[in-house]
Enzyme design. Sequence first.
Site, short mmCIF file in Angstrom:
data_model
loop_
_atom_site.label_atom_id
_atom_site.label_comp_id
_atom_site.label_asym_id
_atom_site.label_seq_id
_atom_site.Cartn_x
_atom_site.Cartn_y
_atom_site.Cartn_z
CG ASP A 190 -2.09 -0.85 1.06
OD1 ASP A 190 -2.49 -1.01 -0.11
OD2 ASP A 190 -2.62 -1.38 2.05
CD GLU A 209 -3.05 15.24 5.43
OE1 GLU A 209 -3.40 15.29 6.64
OE2 GLU A 209 -3.23 14.23 4.71
CG PHE A 219 -11.73 19.36 7.57
CD1 PHE A 219 -11.48 19.85 6.30
CD2 PHE A 219 -12.20 18.06 7.72
CE1 PHE A 219 -11.69 19.04 5.21
CE2 PHE A 219 -12.41 17.27 6.62
CZ PHE A 219 -12.16 17.75 5.36
CB THR A 268 -17.07 23.34 5.18
OG1 THR A 268 -16.17 22.72 6.11
CG2 THR A 268 -18.36 23.72 5.90
NE ARG A 269 -14.14 18.07 -0.36
CZ ARG A 269 -14.17 18.25 -1.69
NH1 ARG A 269 -15.26 18.68 -2.26
NH2 ARG A 269 -13.12 17.99 -2.41
CB SER A 324 -9.66 23.93 8.41
OG SER A 324 -8.41 24.08 7.77
CG ASP A 328 -5.28 -1.64 7.71
OD1 ASP A 328 -5.88 -1.65 6.61
OD2 ASP A 328 -4.75 -0.62 8.18
CG ASP A 342 -7.01 -4.42 2.86
OD1 ASP A 342 -7.24 -4.08 1.69
OD2 ASP A 342 -6.40 -3.71 3.68
#
Lengths: 229, 554, 725
Positions: free
Chosen positions: C331, C372, C402, C406-407, C409, C560, C564
């Site tokens: 991954d 992020e 966030f 609204t996506r 912040s 995990d 999967d």
Amino acid sequence: MTTSDVPSSSIPARGGAPRTLGSSVIAFTRQTWAGLRVLLALTVLLGIAYPLAVTGVGQLVFPWQANGSLLTADGSHVASPAGNAHGPAIGSALIGQSFSGSTWFHPRPSAAGTGYDTLASGGSNLGPTNPTLLATVQERRAQVAAEDGVDPSTVPPDAVTASASGLDPDISPAYAREQVARVAAARGLPVARVAALVEQHVRGRTLGVLGEPRVDVLALNLALTTMAP
Amino acid sequence: MSTPWIAVAQILVLVVALAAVHVPLGGYMARVFTSARHLRVERAGYRALRVDPDADQRWSTYLMSVLGFSMVSVLFLYGLERLQNHLPLSIGAPAMDPAGAWNTAVSFVTNTDWQWYSGETAAGHLLQMAGFAVQNFLSAAVGIAVVVALIRGLARSGADGRVGNFWSDLVRTVVRILLPLSVVVAVVLIAMGVIQNLSAHTELTTLAGGTQHVLGGPVASQEAIKEIGTNGGGFFNANSAHPFENPTPLSNLLEIVLLLAIPFSLPRTFGIMVGDRRQGWAIAGVMGTLWAGAVGLLTWAELAGPGVVPAAAGAAMEGKETRFGTAASALFAASTTSTSTGAVNSMHDSLTAAGGGVAIFNMQLGEISPGGTGSGLYGMLVLVIVAVFIAGLMVGRTPEYLGKKIGRREITLVALYVLATPAIVLTGTAVAIATHAGQAGILNPGSHGLSEVLYAFTSAANNNGSAFAGLTVSTPFYNTLLGLAMLLGRFVPMALVLALAGRFATQRTVPPSAGTLPTHRPLFAGLLIAVALVVVGLTYIPVLALGPIAEALS
Amino acid sequence: MNPTLLDPTGPSVDPETAAHPRPRAAGRQALGARQLVAALPAALRKLDPRDLVGSPVMFVVEVGAAACTVLSIAHPSLFAVSITLWLWATVLFATLAESVAESRGKAQAAGLRASQAQTTARRVVAPQDVLAHTTGRGDLLTTEVSSSSLQVGDLVVVEAGETIPGDGDVIEGIASVDESAITGESAPVIRESGGDRSAVTGGTVVLSDRIVVRITAPAGHTFVDRMIALVEGSERQKTPNEIALNVLLASLTIIFLLAVATLQPFAIYSGSRQSLIVLVALLVCLIPTTIGALLSAIGIAGMDRLVQRNVLAMSGRAVEAAGDVDVLLLDKTGTITLGNRQAAELIPVEGVDAEELADAAQLSSMADETPEGRSVLVLVKEQFGLRARESGDLVGAELVQFTARTRMSGLDLPDPVGFDGASGEGVRHIRKGAAAAVTAWVHSTGGHTGPDAARIVDAISSSGGTPLVVAERRGSEPARVLGVIHLKDVVKQGLRERFAELRAMGIRTVMVTGDNAVTARAIAAEAGVDDVLAEATPEDKLALIRREQAGGRLVAMAGDGTNDAPALAQADVGVAMNTGTTAAKEAGNMVDLDSNPTKLIEIVQIGKQLLITRGALTTFSIANDVAKYFAILPAMFVLVFPQLSVLNVMRLSSPQSAILSAVIFNALIIIALIPLSLRGVRYRPAAASVMLRYNLLVYGLGGLIAPFIGIKVIDLIVSLFPGIG
């Protein structure tokens, strides 16, 4: 986990099902009968047609060789033991013969029967440490040296050892040369002429490398008989 | 007698001849076994015999064909031997006794050609032609068929254990390979002096006034297939030492080339059929190296002539022909024991102790250098799998060969194969050496006597057929026991090989990656040689120590 | 599986620890005398022939030793007794090797077992469907039962401080759980109902809150139970390769048995009948005792090496398969890249200077707790020297969290200058978020984003990065775009080299990601993986595995999530993360307690090392025989064939000392090689032929030479004893 390891019995296929004893016996019987038919057919092809065809070609193209490379007393080739106008066959150019007595060039010791018996080809089969063979070799060395009037240590190996076939037509040039004096004396011939005859009969290695230099005893003795005293 | 330089020169001539044969013959055989077309004559034959040449057989069916065919072959040959005095062209040869007939029937069907009898007096022309010579073709063809099945198993992927058609493989081997070669070679042999007639043995008066029989018989036609098919059964007792079987140094070279030709070319056939010629080169290289080692040792031993008798005689010429000398005899002896041929141009019993030891060890390697027609290659491939298994572990992967995983079942079959022949050899030798009946046949005293018995069982179980001929084996004891050794030594390994072929054919082929162990490089070839010498050789060291090694060091 | 911009899942793993996992206990590699002594009782118990029969080689040795015992009692001599004792020692050393290998797991098992002490469980007695309607806490009827009486499907309530009584899935609630009993990791982990973090393990302790767990494994068959069995080796089954090797060793044993058994008739014929003791000594020296003795220890130690790296293999077969893997599915997130993208660059639009953008970016990220968001703060600090604001700097500021809707912040900051609380004048609105969301916000204020911003956003997207647009609105003015933050995937250090190693071993790496193909390829190129599966759904992943397997390749993967599970089950080596769901753990054949997907690479190496160790010792064992022949054969037959003393190249002092020395060497070499078999042979990733050459040289040639030296040295010592020398 692995995909490559699929058990063979899991794939149903033509004739692929696991065999029971009964079906195995039936399958084996079927294959055996097929085998018998194939065997008989191939026996006709390989056991009859093939050798006869080769015999035909051999008799037609190489009649002398195909019939044993026979020689008459004057050395000419004949295709039959009965011989031809030159007389009966006295032997094969490829097969050794017994020669004893001081007038002949002697061949190697032979383990074939009583010596050069074509019905009992073979060697002594005595091993490299065999005491009997050791005694025999020493005996022969003494005997050959006495006959040919030479030092025992100079007697060549082929003079004291039996060949593989018991029909060895050849001796080494050394052994032929060793016998020149005896033969010349016995036949009342000049040593030089007999020696020259021997040298004429020495055949070198084929293509310079194959085999060993040698002298054909029968050919040499034949030549001897035609030699004027 | 011979000089080292002459010995080397002869070997080089032979190698050049083999190299010339290798590519065309190997390629031709690959075409024979991959072609989808039947010859017209073959097709007619199949139709007449009601045999389906296109049925893709599972390994078990293939094995049943092999066994069924071989069984009727033994019975047919046994019948001929027992009844030969009633048949035409018998030239006065009597019927064989039951034990002898059993031994000889098994001997020729198993490609061994062990001979307890003397061909001159014990076998009539018809038995030689229609019995022995036929089996010289067929036993060779069966060996080739089995290795072709194994090659197909390796080459195929997910084929449900199907390995081809035995009847088609058998017939093609005979009709397209062995027969054409034999016809040509037989005529060439006649030209060189090998006889080919149907006459009886005729008496004549020799030059010196004695009597001698002129021998007759269809010798050339049998001599050709005897060498080509790595059979080795002589028309006459003296085999290829007999001037009528092997008249000149040139015919001698030809015979050595012939007995090595198919075994040394099959690796190329193999390489082509599995789609990677380098694999074939590697196998041929290993076979060639082992063969060259044996030739070198045997030549050295015979030329040096150690031992009391050769020393007393001045050279190891006892049991050797003048026209061949020590070098060509050693070359022949090494080649014939490397190939399961068993033809001889010198008497092996009289080889030097070291030379005889090399001959025995050659056979004990399992006839893989290059071995018999077909059997040599499959024996080598089995050892390849042992080597791949050990090497595969050492590079940290489940071992695989040509994309086939070597798992538990594969290694079980391989282990049984490796086990089978030594078990037969050692058990047989031990039984013979421990019994009066066995000891009674021994000619030479001491260590050499043990070597004679060891040689006999080694030769029989490995389907070679040559002998330390001093051993008297024309007794029911030896005929029965050696017959059993030949039978088991042939068909137990064959069954295991076909089972292995089936396993491989069932498996799907794994594509190679950088982690795959390359099996065509010198490194792997070296390992393979080591495996052959150590894994196989170690088994025999104790008995060799008491036989040829003790004799050689004395 | 589809890492989105602000998805905080995916463990972030320090590349250092990923490359060099902390061994569970230091110094365990060394084999001390104390360890040997401790393992002795177990080793003696293993001498029971019924146990030993599984190892044909050692069984033969034991039978030989027993026979010699009888003989040396009947006809005692120093030689006979010495041989007999050393034969027993040979068998004992073999069982000792196995015991030592097992003892390493035993200590760990004891710790695990302690965590399995019977606990009391509070089983919910209400019918199950009640739960669906229950939202409140504490209103479930429970009854106290023993944890051992729990059955699959039972619901239990576990509160802070309590031990979870069995394996199960959290179906209600969220809790922090201490899993150190299993993983050795002391930091608590979060377990919550739903999603991929719902699995809990029996024996772990709830630290806070309260959860309802549905039991998924019957008592006695829990994860820890299996773990105990595994580390103790009691459930160890022979692996396919081990079985194959055993077959080969058995056949070699039979061959040598034949060779030695038939030697007696030959010896009698030659006039030198051998004593049975000498024949047994020869046999034991010839059969591959070295590898036969160490084979099971190697297997146990291989599993143990995995355990030391916190990986539990559910079958030895999987460990071996790991060595064979051709394709690794990795991954992207967490394995190849650090868990999350990081801000790499700030690009202002025309007319805005970088400082201004940096300031706004920092402010807008104050409310962003995602990695992020934090990475933006780090970047601003590093590139512009802007320290994080103290809370005092932001008096009156209102953080805009966030939300998925609204996506975006950001924060609304009252400007000290010209602030008018009533009108909203002077309030600075700063927003940061996905380009589409911020654009929509700007438009909603009557502003324009401008062509420059769109160009930058496109450029970043097409380079494989993620653009975050930063915009500002002062008061009631239309909002304007200040610039764009370039978020990049950060590839872990050292991976490129590891992938190169894998390539050398013939293993292809495939990166699996939910990203689009452009992004995926950019990262793949940077990380040096061989192939990419972009925009991958679980179905795609399964299909890829099947495709590779159809081509005959073995596939390994880590995973995990519940989605999967099919792929984990399909893969030849499926490593489930311990943080994963029960379904994933059930489907895989290994569980990584550290939940570190990079460990796949180590698992592969351990698998290979296991096979190599077996192969190397097999080669060594067989190569040894050559020297032993040179020692024993002359000794056996020198009386009748004095010429055989030429073969006594080691110049051993007497026939008896030669045979005894070979037997002693044969026994001691087992002890000498125990550490190697436990540690595994040196392994460095390399092409197959390089590895073969090295191992052949060390273990083949070494195996040929070592016994010549060893036997000679032992002979020098043995010959000092009167009656032998």
